[in-house]
Design a protein around this motif. Sequence first.
Motif, PDB file in Angstrom:
ATOM      1  N   VAL A  10     -42.206  -1.306-162.597  1.00 24.34           N
ATOM      2  CA  VAL A  10     -42.442  -1.022-161.185  1.00 24.34           C
ATOM      3  C   VAL A  10     -43.513   0.052-161.072  1.00 24.34           C
ATOM      4  O   VAL A  10     -43.459   1.068-161.764  1.00 24.34           O
ATOM      5  CB  VAL A  10     -41.131  -0.554-160.513  1.00 24.34           C
ATOM      6  CG1 VAL A  10     -41.383  -0.121-159.089  1.00 24.34           C
ATOM      7  CG2 VAL A  10     -40.105  -1.669-160.554  1.00 24.34           C
ATOM      8  N   PHE A  13     -41.525   3.023-156.258  1.00 25.07           N
ATOM      9  CA  PHE A  13     -40.277   2.738-155.556  1.00 25.07           C
ATOM     10  C   PHE A  13     -40.115   3.864-154.555  1.00 25.07           C
ATOM     11  O   PHE A  13     -40.117   5.038-154.923  1.00 25.07           O
ATOM     12  CB  PHE A  13     -39.108   2.731-156.553  1.00 25.07           C
ATOM     13  CG  PHE A  13     -37.761   2.682-155.894  1.00 25.07           C
ATOM     14  CD1 PHE A  13     -37.232   1.475-155.499  1.00 25.07           C
ATOM     15  CD2 PHE A  13     -37.037   3.835-155.673  1.00 25.07           C
ATOM     16  CE1 PHE A  13     -35.981   1.418-154.882  1.00 25.07           C
ATOM     17  CE2 PHE A  13     -35.796   3.792-155.065  1.00 25.07           C
ATOM     18  CZ  PHE A  13     -35.271   2.583-154.678  1.00 25.07           C
ATOM     19  N   VAL A  28     -36.468   0.473-147.938  1.00 30.24           N
ATOM     20  CA  VAL A  28     -36.748   0.668-149.363  1.00 30.24           C
ATOM     21  C   VAL A  28     -37.937  -0.230-149.655  1.00 30.24           C
ATOM     22  O   VAL A  28     -37.980  -1.378-149.209  1.00 30.24           O
ATOM     23  CB  VAL A  28     -35.548   0.256-150.244  1.00 30.24           C
ATOM     24  CG1 VAL A  28     -35.930   0.185-151.703  1.00 30.24           C
ATOM     25  CG2 VAL A  28     -34.384   1.211-150.030  1.00 30.24           C
ATOM     26  N   GLN A  29     -38.892   0.295-150.400  1.00 29.00           N
ATOM     27  CA  GLN A  29     -40.078  -0.502-150.719  1.00 29.00           C
ATOM     28  C   GLN A  29     -40.327  -0.426-152.226  1.00 29.00           C
ATOM     29  O   GLN A  29     -40.295   0.657-152.811  1.00 29.00           O
ATOM     30  CB  GLN A  29     -41.278   0.035-149.948  1.00 29.00           C
ATOM     31  CG  GLN A  29     -42.439  -0.921-149.871  1.00 29.00           C
ATOM     32  CD  GLN A  29     -43.513  -0.370-148.943  1.00 29.00           C
ATOM     33  OE1 GLN A  29     -44.151   0.620-149.269  1.00 29.00           O
ATOM     34  NE2 GLN A  29     -43.690  -0.998-147.791  1.00 29.00           N
ATOM     35  N   VAL A  30     -40.551  -1.582-152.817  1.00 30.46           N
ATOM     36  CA  VAL A  30     -40.843  -1.685-154.243  1.00 30.46           C
ATOM     37  C   VAL A  30     -42.220  -2.301-154.395  1.00 30.46           C
ATOM     38  O   VAL A  30     -42.529  -3.310-153.757  1.00 30.46           O
ATOM     39  CB  VAL A  30     -39.792  -2.564-154.963  1.00 30.46           C
ATOM     40  CG1 VAL A  30     -40.092  -2.670-156.441  1.00 30.46           C
ATOM     41  CG2 VAL A  30     -38.386  -2.027-154.732  1.00 30.46           C
ATOM     42  N   ARG A  36     -45.569  -6.339-153.076  1.00 26.80           N
ATOM     43  CA  ARG A  36     -44.831  -5.323-152.336  1.00 26.80           C
ATOM     44  C   ARG A  36     -43.660  -6.008-151.654  1.00 26.80           C
ATOM     45  O   ARG A  36     -43.833  -6.997-150.948  1.00 26.80           O
ATOM     46  CB  ARG A  36     -45.752  -4.673-151.312  1.00 26.80           C
ATOM     47  CG  ARG A  36     -45.079  -3.628-150.463  1.00 26.80           C
ATOM     48  CD  ARG A  36     -46.060  -2.923-149.567  1.00 26.80           C
ATOM     49  NE  ARG A  36     -46.703  -3.869-148.647  1.00 26.80           N
ATOM     50  CZ  ARG A  36     -47.635  -3.533-147.781  1.00 26.80           C
ATOM     51  NH1 ARG A  36     -48.089  -2.306-147.726  1.00 26.80           N
ATOM     52  NH2 ARG A  36     -48.153  -4.432-146.980  1.00 26.80           N
TER      53      ARG A  36
END
Length: 128
Positions: A10, A13, A28-30, A36
């Motif tokens: 990743v 995060f 929440v963003q990964v 994305r």
Amino acid sequence: MGDLYEFDDVDAFGVGTVGVPGQRTFFVQVRADGNRVTLKCEKQQVAALGQYLQKLLEDLPSPGDRPLERSLDLVSPVEPPSFTIGAIGLAFDQGLDRFVLMLEEFVSLDPDTGEPDPEEASDAGRIR
């Protein structure tokens, strides 16, 4: 089958909000490999995740480097979430020397049995 996202490495995060206090939506963003994924969550989930992550970090040696300060912020525009988070699992894999986070889509419970709706559960999204 719902969306399944698996990221071995990743890039970032992060957790953030959109909106004014009292009317904020938590996300929440990964980000990984140019992709994305944004997920909607509850304030309590963010707090619990942060507390548990802090406990896990206390048991580990300090890292040699730290993420860039702004790399943990949400990237705008915040696209519509892939799903709303329900169950969360977090562990540290010593063999891989990394955290493993599993986020599962919220699944409503059958009011009679209190169990997840089987059809809804089989179609739930997941991210690891």
